[in-house]
Design a protein around this motif. Sequence first.
Motif, PDB file in Angstrom:
ATOM      1  N   GLY A   1      13.028  14.009  89.578  1.00 34.67           N
ATOM      2  CA  GLY A   1      13.012  14.657  88.849  1.00 34.67           C
ATOM      3  C   GLY A   1      12.229  15.975  88.275  1.00 34.67           C
ATOM      4  N   GLU A   2      12.849  17.356  90.162  1.00 33.84           N
ATOM      5  CA  GLU A   2      11.557  18.099  89.968  1.00 33.84           C
ATOM      6  C   GLU A   2      10.773  18.244  89.140  1.00 33.84           C
ATOM      7  N   TYR A   3      11.745  19.055  87.714  1.00 32.66           N
ATOM      8  CA  TYR A   3      10.851  19.712  86.977  1.00 32.66           C
ATOM      9  C   TYR A   3       9.699  19.114  86.448  1.00 32.66           C
ATOM     10  N   ALA A   4      10.108  17.659  85.532  1.00 31.19           N
ATOM     11  CA  ALA A   4       9.002  17.279  84.676  1.00 31.19           C
ATOM     12  C   ALA A   4       8.881  17.079  86.172  1.00 31.19           C
ATOM     13  N   ARG A   5       8.356  16.381  86.911  1.00 30.62           N
ATOM     14  CA  ARG A   5       7.421  15.888  88.013  1.00 30.62           C
ATOM     15  C   ARG A   5       6.668  17.005  88.373  1.00 30.62           C
ATOM     16  N   GLY A   6       7.431  18.619  88.543  1.00 33.99           N
ATOM     17  CA  GLY A   6       6.548  19.391  88.798  1.00 33.99           C
ATOM     18  C   GLY A   6       5.530  19.758  88.013  1.00 33.99           C
ATOM     19  N   THR A   7       5.450  20.040  86.754  1.00 34.78           N
ATOM     20  CA  THR A   7       5.119  20.107  85.898  1.00 34.78           C
ATOM     21  C   THR A   7       3.757  19.243  84.667  1.00 34.78           C
ATOM     22  N   SER A   8       4.680  18.130  85.697  1.00 30.12           N
ATOM     23  CA  SER A   8       3.449  16.914  86.038  1.00 30.12           C
ATOM     24  C   SER A   8       2.367  17.282  86.320  1.00 30.12           C
ATOM     25  N   ALA A   9       1.964  17.611  87.756  1.00 23.77           N
ATOM     26  CA  ALA A   9       1.256  18.249  88.616  1.00 23.77           C
ATOM     27  C   ALA A   9       0.647  18.796  88.227  1.00 23.77           C
ATOM     28  N   ILE A  10       1.214  20.882  87.813  1.00 24.55           N
ATOM     29  CA  ILE A  10       0.677  21.118  87.216  1.00 24.55           C
ATOM     30  C   ILE A  10      -0.128  21.446  86.502  1.00 24.55           C
ATOM     31  N   MET A  11       0.427  20.761  85.304  1.00 23.15           N
ATOM     32  CA  MET A  11      -0.580  20.109  84.214  1.00 23.15           C
ATOM     33  C   MET A  11      -2.071  19.472  84.530  1.00 23.15           C
ATOM     34  N   ASP A  12      -1.480  18.481  85.668  1.00 24.30           N
ATOM     35  CA  ASP A  12      -2.851  17.759  85.941  1.00 24.30           C
ATOM     36  C   ASP A  12      -3.816  18.555  87.002  1.00 24.30           C
ATOM     37  N   ALA A  13      -3.049  20.097  87.860  1.00 22.20           N
ATOM     38  CA  ALA A  13      -4.459  19.844  88.286  1.00 22.20           C
ATOM     39  C   ALA A  13      -5.028  21.233  87.627  1.00 22.20           C
ATOM     40  N   PHE A  14      -4.342  21.719  85.662  1.00 24.06           N
ATOM     41  CA  PHE A  14      -4.868  22.547  85.526  1.00 24.06           C
ATOM     42  C   PHE A  14      -5.750  22.048  84.414  1.00 24.06           C
ATOM     43  N   LEU A  15      -5.907  21.091  84.235  1.00 23.41           N
ATOM     44  CA  LEU A  15      -6.517  20.683  83.485  1.00 23.41           C
ATOM     45  C   LEU A  15      -8.326  19.753  83.854  1.00 23.41           C
ATOM     46  N   HIS A  16      -7.799  19.599  86.089  1.00 24.79           N
ATOM     47  CA  HIS A  16      -8.642  19.207  86.577  1.00 24.79           C
ATOM     48  C   HIS A  16      -9.989  19.937  86.264  1.00 24.79           C
ATOM     49  N   GLN A  17     -10.237  20.727  86.415  1.00 18.51           N
ATOM     50  CA  GLN A  17     -11.664  20.801  86.697  1.00 18.51           C
ATOM     51  C   GLN A  17     -12.088  21.105  85.197  1.00 18.51           C
ATOM     52  N   THR A  18     -11.493  21.329  84.368  1.00 20.34           N
ATOM     53  CA  THR A  18     -12.436  20.938  82.345  1.00 20.34           C
ATOM     54  C   THR A  18     -13.033  19.577  82.120  1.00 20.34           C
ATOM     55  N   MET A  19     -12.085  18.692  82.608  1.00 17.67           N
ATOM     56  CA  MET A  19     -12.142  17.248  82.753  1.00 17.67           C
ATOM     57  C   MET A  19     -13.470  16.507  83.787  1.00 17.67           C
ATOM     58  N   PHE A  20     -12.895  17.408  84.965  1.00 19.15           N
ATOM     59  CA  PHE A  20     -14.362  16.903  85.368  1.00 19.15           C
ATOM     60  C   PHE A  20     -15.714  17.279  85.284  1.00 19.15           C
ATOM     61  N   HIS A  21     -15.790  19.234  84.830  1.00 18.34           N
ATOM     62  CA  HIS A  21     -17.460  19.033  84.408  1.00 18.34           C
ATOM     63  C   HIS A  21     -17.203  18.515  83.180  1.00 18.34           C
ATOM     64  N   GLY A  22     -15.894  18.496  81.630  1.00 18.67           N
ATOM     65  CA  GLY A  22     -16.641  17.536  80.640  1.00 18.67           C
ATOM     66  C   GLY A  22     -17.081  16.582  80.795  1.00 18.67           C
ATOM     67  N   LEU A  23     -16.313  15.249  80.786  1.00 19.58           N
ATOM     68  CA  LEU A  23     -16.537  14.102  81.398  1.00 19.58           C
ATOM     69  C   LEU A  23     -17.840  13.721  82.354  1.00 19.58           C
ATOM     70  N   GLY A  24     -17.829  15.013  83.633  1.00 14.69           N
ATOM     71  CA  GLY A  24     -18.406  14.561  84.561  1.00 14.69           C
ATOM     72  C   GLY A  24     -20.552  15.081  83.838  1.00 14.69           C
ATOM     73  N   THR A  25     -19.933  15.922  82.943  1.00 12.27           N
ATOM     74  CA  THR A  25     -21.454  16.110  81.878  1.00 12.27           C
ATOM     75  C   THR A  25     -21.623  14.916  81.059  1.00 12.27           C
ATOM     76  N   LEU A  26     -20.358  14.445  80.394  1.00 16.46           N
ATOM     77  CA  LEU A  26     -21.053  12.716  79.924  1.00 16.46           C
ATOM     78  C   LEU A  26     -21.867  11.671  80.148  1.00 16.46           C
ATOM     79  N   GLU A  27     -21.196  11.528  81.901  1.00 14.08           N
ATOM     80  CA  GLU A  27     -21.541  10.958  82.732  1.00 14.08           C
ATOM     81  C   GLU A  27     -23.382  10.486  83.317  1.00 14.08           C
TER      82      GLU A  27
END
Length: 709
Positions: free
Chosen positions: A213-239
Amino acid sequence: MKRVSVDIGGTFTDCFVAWGQRCVEGKALTTHQNLALGFNESLADACRQLELTPAELLADVDSVRYATTLGTNALIERKGPRVGLLVTTGFKHTVPLSRARGYGEGLTEPEQMDIPNARRPEPIVPMTMIREVRERVDYLGQAFWPLDEDDVRLRIRELVDGGAQALVVMFTNSVVNPAHELRVREIFLEEYPAHLLGAIPMVLSHQVAGRKGEYARGTSAIMDAFLHQTMFHGLGTLELNLRAQGYHKPMLVNHNSGGMAQLNSTDALQTVHSGPVSGIAASECLAAHAALGNVVATDMGGTSFDIGVVVQGGLKYYDFNPVIDRWLVSVPMVHLVTLGAGGGSIARYERMFKTIEIGPQSAGSDPGPACYDRGGMKPTVTDADLLLGYLDPKNYANGRIPLNVRRARQAMEEHLCEQLDMDLVEAAKLIKRQVDASMANGISTELRTLGYEPKDFTILAYGGNGPLHACGIAEALGVTKILAPPYSSTFSACGAGNVNQMHIHEMSTWTVLFNPATRSFFTDYEAFNRGVEELERRGREDLIRQGMNDGQIRYRLELDMRYGNQRVQTAVVTALSRLRCQRDVLALMDQFHERYGERFGEGSQSPETGVRINTLRVCAYVEQPTVQFANLQIAGTPLPPPDPVGHRECHFVGHEGAVKTPVYDDGARTEGVEIDGPAIVTTRATTFLVEPGWSYRAVAQGAVWFIRK
């Protein structure tokens, strides 16, 4: 067991500490600019009760676990990097077209009924940031158009020059054969080593979602990439914050699948809604330990009202294609319904029907409700509760947040009273009635959609505002009993510590168990077993990498099955880990037949159209010790209430004028105490409101039953 578990919500950061035989709760406002500040304050609140310093506690604790709404907030605010997308030639418009469903997905029911006026969400990846790559793999995984590596280098260069800060690769049928996606990552690292670009992340779609299912798989990967930086810095700060305070073990992060993993084994997309899902995990443990049967988990916090269902036997409902924000994704997530009905939900005048509409907008923690006196100017549910007399202005959140009645009155008069032509109390009552009815309707709709009746369920009311609105919800729902569970104000944080270390891997398949055209049964057991073994291997490697022993790991096989070419799939959890003979195939079909009948009604099955498996899913997990809950059934002769610590003039829906209402403190939570309403029980963490016509009965571990008299 010594454990710290944290739920970072939109308004409050809750901390639950299990310290040997003691369990304590901490609470603080969420500091969105730096989550570590709110965590430190919440942890310090819990440490004061244990008479420890945070450093002493963290030096001796077994684990620290986080559930957070950081990803959810990033999506709402659209704060993220510029994302570039590489797709197979000819599939450039797969994501923008969104299966012709982009106008409706993620909208409320009234908005979905007005599609002509609906608007597509602003795309995370604009068309100018999508590039086609010459390659093609067929549905069997055979490459009949080899990857053009020169073309890959050119397209990556175009995206990087266009300002891409994260890259996604989404090739057709890569879940069957990921060789081309993997080679693109190698080329990217050859062309742009990490020291040149500061390690721009590249997300491969087959690693985020394992189903076709290209569309749902594509949006999953896009959202993961979009959130990666925010989560990396936010959770990295907590760590880093934990490291600075002497905690050197791996930090654990809760997933929306109902499990958890170390930070380095967590995809950003897995953290979305992980806080409310943790509350459902706690509800599952409570139902099992306290023999409650079927339960509805309802979490009324400061920002939203979340509903989850756990039926007897520990069966949770999953969404395998959930809609997150406005996008359909392809990740298994515990089923959750979210309403904009928290304490901070903003009430506004609805001109067309001349009434009040509540939410989904929320005042959050900054500025918060008007009564917080932090700059909020609009009336909220909390402001209404204060004006009705339910909250103590000097003892809210254990006195840490003094409430300003004048600010609440000013916001209500300015934005509602004049437009509604009502006095202050009547407007506040209307807010209370509306929000309670909205939550009750949400519970009723969710249960009846799944084929259940509310009377067959125990309804749990938790979160900071759950016990405050429990009677109103039950009254609107037409039920006579509702339970505020132990540790109700931090119940989701408690649940964050009650989940297993777990990874879920899945794979699309075309396995026909019964073919009606040839009247034959499935016989290629080896191919089926190879798929299951591959998924087990991935889960095992994930857990061993995090320090788990092979002997600790358990596996659960789940199959998405359907009759013939029906679009509806039913998830079946089977004890069979391998297929070895026709008897196993028949047993699997029988189990599907039974599960389908439970879901859609006995007699609705249609095996004559064929039986097919579409998805293999393996859950690899290591069981963890949990907080133990006592039996919460009412027993014995009730105890009289203690002397009230004071009285307040309160106003109740359906009752004219003010009612002099006794106020009790923590002494009223002694097991066996029974209080007839109206009454208020104010504790350090929450407020229990007993409305007229209801009674309050305290049971073990500080839990409370509200019972209609």
